[in-house]
Scaffold this active site. Structure first.
Site, PDB file in Angstrom:
ATOM      1  N   LYS A 185     -59.564  16.758   1.632  1.00 37.79           N
ATOM      2  CA  LYS A 185     -58.189  16.945   1.154  1.00 37.79           C
ATOM      3  C   LYS A 185     -57.866  18.426   1.024  1.00 37.79           C
ATOM      4  O   LYS A 185     -58.708  19.209   0.572  1.00 37.79           O
ATOM      5  CB  LYS A 185     -58.011  16.232  -0.186  1.00 37.79           C
ATOM      6  CG  LYS A 185     -56.593  16.246  -0.735  1.00 37.79           C
ATOM      7  CD  LYS A 185     -56.496  15.446  -2.032  1.00 37.79           C
ATOM      8  CE  LYS A 185     -55.107  15.494  -2.638  1.00 37.79           C
ATOM      9  NZ  LYS A 185     -55.006  14.703  -3.883  1.00 37.79           N
ATOM     10  N   SER A 213     -51.597  11.230  -4.405  1.00 39.35           N
ATOM     11  CA  SER A 213     -51.369  12.358  -3.526  1.00 39.35           C
ATOM     12  C   SER A 213     -52.385  12.441  -2.380  1.00 39.35           C
ATOM     13  O   SER A 213     -52.200  13.194  -1.438  1.00 39.35           O
ATOM     14  CB  SER A 213     -51.441  13.659  -4.340  1.00 39.35           C
ATOM     15  OG  SER A 213     -52.738  13.808  -4.923  1.00 39.35           O
ATOM     16  N   SER A 248     -54.401   9.235  -7.933  1.00 41.74           N
ATOM     17  CA  SER A 248     -54.174   9.745  -6.578  1.00 41.74           C
ATOM     18  C   SER A 248     -55.281   9.468  -5.572  1.00 41.74           C
ATOM     19  O   SER A 248     -55.147   9.807  -4.404  1.00 41.74           O
ATOM     20  CB  SER A 248     -53.904  11.254  -6.629  1.00 41.74           C
ATOM     21  OG  SER A 248     -52.648  11.502  -7.201  1.00 41.74           O
TER      22      SER A 248
END
Length: 480
Positions: free
Chosen positions: A79, A154, A178
């Site tokens: 990420k 996210s 998330s």
């Protein structure tokens, strides 16, 4: 090579046996990303050179019949809120466009030391703020299971990359759901470790008392494997725990018979989609058939979890994001004539609408005259939420509940209503506030074919028991 069924064990085995070189396996994944990710938009940057150098190293070890590390040849995505040398770290924001960190996050270091091939950086909501991955400055990520739907946020890019078979596993971060929510939306496994179980060193902070790094994978065993690699004390992170790391993978073989399963009544009220309710009830029935003891429990302060979270998280975000000012790194607006004007213009152009909204909310909550009314009160409620979980875990071993109130929603469906978007976190933020561990496991699909996830939550640092139950849930879903 069927990438759809490729797991960590599978990748390591074919490399160790000589069926395929790690370099070829990496190229296969890069080719898939190149041909299909233009539509999904999960990767923001590829680290081909670094991945191929690692793959060549693994191939040399395999050719000499040397013992290979646990993640040897396994393609993994990272990420884009985690620092990684040789690749940009934008946190999905224009204010960090082009920023290339000079060091690796501890979790990244541990993955590579275990043999992982680091494919590149994955798209995310800006500074990890969002529940749909529509807040990225670099465009939304689409859900590989239904391209008109969001992948969740996210860590939407991480979940989408695994679901689309661009990577065998990925690292995400979870502040209020998330990892778990996008895992549920995309039909993969997403694990939230106990706060302090995994070092946060190298993570671009959103809310420091809430942020956690964890894996998204194709199955529970892979999640346990990644966690075992990245967990542990880190001298670079004072909040990381020195508690010994358990054998999470070995623990999966233990039976679940006799374990006490708590079902929190507050998670099954109004607003829960009927198909999700039915799927979760099916999971609970399956665990009962496996010999678990099912008990109703109450978490009475759950109704305060969302407002509590959005006071604490935005307050911490307001503080953490003050460092992005155009002086030290990232974007700088040059045409400003004074230092204060440069600050304002840089932050105005660099931050997106959702980040600005949360900075404003957090600054207000911390301002003179409002600190006691909002931030201090939220911290007191956080303590009550934690006590709810501690009381429940005195009676049961794990909790089983929904991850989300609805399946993946359509792109653009909730962008104009922030409150409606924030309520997507209703079943995930309480565990984040309490610091406990949780995992989302696929448990079926809706009539429209959208994935459904079930959430298993465990005591602080009891990921082993939580993963045993998650494995049992996964086994229920496999065809006979």
């Amino acid at each position: 090579m069927e990438l759809e069924t490729l797991t960590i064990d599978g990748a390591r085995t074919i490399v160790a046996s000589g069926q395929m070189k790690a370099t070829d396996l990496a190229e296969l994944h890069f080719a898939r990303i190149g041909s299909q990710d233009t539509q999904i938009n999960s990767f923001l940057a590829l680290s081909r050179e670094r991945a191929m150098a690692q793959a060549a190293k693994i191939d040399r070890m395999a050719a000499k019949a040397e013992a290979l590390p646990v993640l040897a040849g396994v393609p993994v995505g990272i990420k884009d809120v985690l620092a990684m040398q040789g690749a940009s770290a934008t946190a999905g924001s224009l204010i960090l466009k082009g920023y290339r960190p000079p060091y690796d996050a501890t979790a990244v270091v541990k993955l590579e030391a275990a043999g992982a091939l680091l494919l590149g950086k994955l798209n995310c909501d800006e500074f990890a703020m969002g529940s749909s991955n529509e807040n990225s400055a670099y465009g939304p990520v689409l859900n590989p299971r239904a391209l008109d739907r969001v992948p969740g946020g996210s860590s939407g890019g991480s979940a989408a990359a695994v679901a689309a078979n661009f990577a065998v596993a990925a690292l995400g971060t979870d502040t209020g759901g998330s990892i778990r929510q996008p895992a549920a939306f995309c039909g993969v496994v997403g694990l939230l470790p106990t706060y302090g179980r995994v070092s946060r060193y190298g993570l671009i902070a959103f809310a420091s008392s809430l942020d956690r790094i964890g894996p998204l994978t194709k199955n529970v065993k892979d999640a346990a494997t990644i966690l075992q690699v990245i967990a542990g004390k880190d001298v670079m992170d004072a909040t990381s725990s020195d508690r010994p790391v358990e054998d999470y993978v070995g623990g999966l073989a233990k039976p679940v018979e006799g374990l006490r399963i708590g079902v929190p009544e507050e998670y099954f009220g109004e607003g829960l989609d009927p198909e999700i309710r039915g799927a979760i009830n099916g999971v609970i029935a399956g665990l009962k058939m496996a010999g678990c003891v099912v008990k109703p429990v109450s978490l009475p302060h759950t109704k305060y979890a969302v407002p509590t979270y959005y006071v604490i998280a935005t307050a911490e975000a307001s503080s953490n994001l003050s460092r992005f000012d155009g002086v030290r790194f990232g974007l700088r607006v040059e045409e400003a004539k004074t230092l204060s004007a440069m600050f304002r213009k840089t932050r105005d152009e660099g931050f997106g609408a959702e980040v600005k909204r949360r900075i404003l909310l957090g600054t207000y909550a911390l301002s003179a005259g409002y600190y006691d009314a909002y931030y201090r009160k939220a911290q007191q409620v956080r303590t009550l939420l934690t006590q709810d979980f501690l009381a429940a875990f005195a009676k049961v071993d794990v909790l089983v509940a929904p991850v989300t109130p609805t399946p993946a929603f359509k792109l653009g469906e909730k962008t104009d209503d922030p409150v409606k978007m924030y309520l997507e976190d209703i079943y995930s933020v309480a565990a984040s506030l309490a610091g406990i561990c949780g995992v989302s496991v696929p448990c079926g699909t809706t009539k429209d074919g959208l994935p459904i996830g079930v959430q298993v939550m465990g005591r602080h640092f009891d990921e082993a028991t939580m993963l045993r139950v998650a494995q049992a849930v996964e086994m229920e879903q496999r065809p006979a």
